[in-house]
Design an enzyme around this catalytic site. Structure first.
Site, PDB file in Angstrom:
ATOM      1  CG  HIS A  17     -27.977  20.227 -55.963  1.00 17.72           C
ATOM      2  ND1 HIS A  17     -28.504  19.781 -54.770  1.00 17.72           N
ATOM      3  CD2 HIS A  17     -27.518  19.123 -56.609  1.00 17.72           C
ATOM      4  CE1 HIS A  17     -28.382  18.475 -54.710  1.00 17.72           C
ATOM      5  NE2 HIS A  17     -27.782  18.045 -55.805  1.00 17.72           N
TER       6      HIS A  17
ATOM      7  CG  ASN B  45     -26.717  15.477 -53.385  1.00 20.55           C
ATOM      8  OD1 ASN B  45     -27.790  16.040 -53.208  1.00 20.55           O
ATOM      9  ND2 ASN B  45     -26.313  15.057 -54.566  1.00 20.55           N
TER      10      ASN B  45
ATOM     11  CB  CYS C 191     -30.473  17.116 -57.402  1.00 17.50           C
ATOM     12  SG  CYS C 191     -29.833  15.540 -56.841  1.00 17.50           S
TER      13      CYS C 191
END
Ligand code: ACO
Length: 309
Positions: free
Chosen positions: A236, A266, A111
């Site tokens: 994020h 996500n 990520c």
């Protein structure tokens, strides 16, 4: 002279999977997913390949930047869902895009991949080894989750975002940045070769909030900027509760955090470039604004980058 963001682009798959759809697939509820994560729906690439999503995002970023593919000398893709072990996604993208003069490679930092790629790109520009760089974050996480595991399948989505960076007259858009890794904590979040994502959610939650707070403070102090001077935070998009906790700990108004997790879940390495693009599109980000980006992901990896946009 300095690193300049010329333009951004995104691609999001057409197919939408809502929490109500997930209720029919696993033992979960819209209420559980919404309150624990902030996610309402996510995009699923049914007919789009990873490379196609990366291509569409890159074409838009090039168009908005007024740059031709042949002007790109370096092409970096951040992804944890490459189509093949090798060649890299970057090489496939280079071919489809016609970026014939670029050398291409992938970055694996889960990520945090987009911020790690930006860090490498900034270094190449500053050292004079590159003049125009395409940085892409692209993920097809729908292929990396076990659709029978309710603890992970509700969290992730597919998509791609891209930025074009150039070395131009004037000050750098990137004021300060810092990246970290801690391989000792690899088993909090990982996927075996061809296996599904495995995660210790509660542990990750705590580490994510703590590490992102620390690295944000470090980067702000490197630039001599106080938290309240930040105009926009583009974090994020992992969990809205992580974002809320970060806002509280940093003492930055929650309204200054750009959030689109309700729409996309996500999307790992794609989440920050998608959010950055949408913030610009929605007029929440204007030239001259101070923008703080921060991410945390498998590795563990984490980092923060401060922009004067
Ligand atoms: N629907 C309903 N119940 C569920 C679901 C679901 N989808 N998933 C888990 N549960 C159950 C569990 O089985 C457990 O039941 P039990 O108490 O009977 O054992 C209960 O809900 C609580 O489970 P926890 O995992 O403890 O729930 P928690 O409140 O920690 O929320 C979550 C889980 C959302 C994953 C949270 O830990 C989290 O967000 N962690 C951060 C990790 C993250 O964001 N990862 C993304 C990738 S990493 C990154 O990008 C930073």
């Amino acid at each position: 002279m300095g690193t300049t963001i010329l333009g951004t682009g995104v691609y999001l798959p057409e197919s939408v999977l809502t929490n109500y759809d997930l209720e029919k697939m696993v033992d979960t509820s819209d209420e559980w997913i919404t309150t624990r994560t902030g996610i309402k729906e996510r995009r699923i690439a049914k007919k789009e390949s990873l490379v196609l999503m990366a291509l569409k995002a890159s074409e838009e970023a090039l168009r908005r930047s007024g740059v031709g593919p042949e002007e790109i000398d370096t092409l970096v893709v951040a992804t944890l869902t490459p189509e093949k072990r090798f060649p890299s996604t970057g090489c496939f993208l280079q071919s489809k895009l016609g970026a014939s003069k670029a050398y291409a490679f992938d970055i694996s930092a889960a990520c945090s991949g987009f911020l790690f790629a930006l860090e490498v790109a900034d270094g190449l520009l500053k050292s004079g080894k590159a003049k125009k760089i395409l940085v892409v974050g692209a993920e097809k996480l729908s292929e990396a989750v076990d659709w029978e595991d309710r603890s992970t399948c509700v969290l992730f989505g597919d998509g791609a975002g891209a930025v074009i960076l150039s070395y131009e007259e004037g000050e750098s858009d990137i004021l300060a940045s810092r990246m970290y890794s801690d391989g000792n904590l690899w088993d909090i979040l990982y996927a075996d070769n061809c296996g599904f994502i495995k995660m210790k959610g509660r542990e990750l939650f705590k580490v994510a909030v703590r590490n992102m707070e620390e690295v944000c403070r470090e980067v702000l102090s490197m630039a001599g900027v106080s938290p309240r001077e930040v105009d926009l935070v583009v974090p994020h998009q992992a969990n809205v509760r992580i974002i809320n906790a970060l806002a509280e700990r940093l003492g930055i108004d929650r309204e200054k955090f750009f959030v689109n997790i309700h729409k996309y879940g996500n999307t790992s390495a794609a989440s920050i470039p998608i959010a950055l693009h949408e913030a610009i599109e929605e007029g929440k980000l204007k030239r001259g604004d101070l923008v703080l980006m921060t991410a945390m992901g498998g590795g563990l990896t984490w980092g923060a980058t401060l922009l004067r946009f």
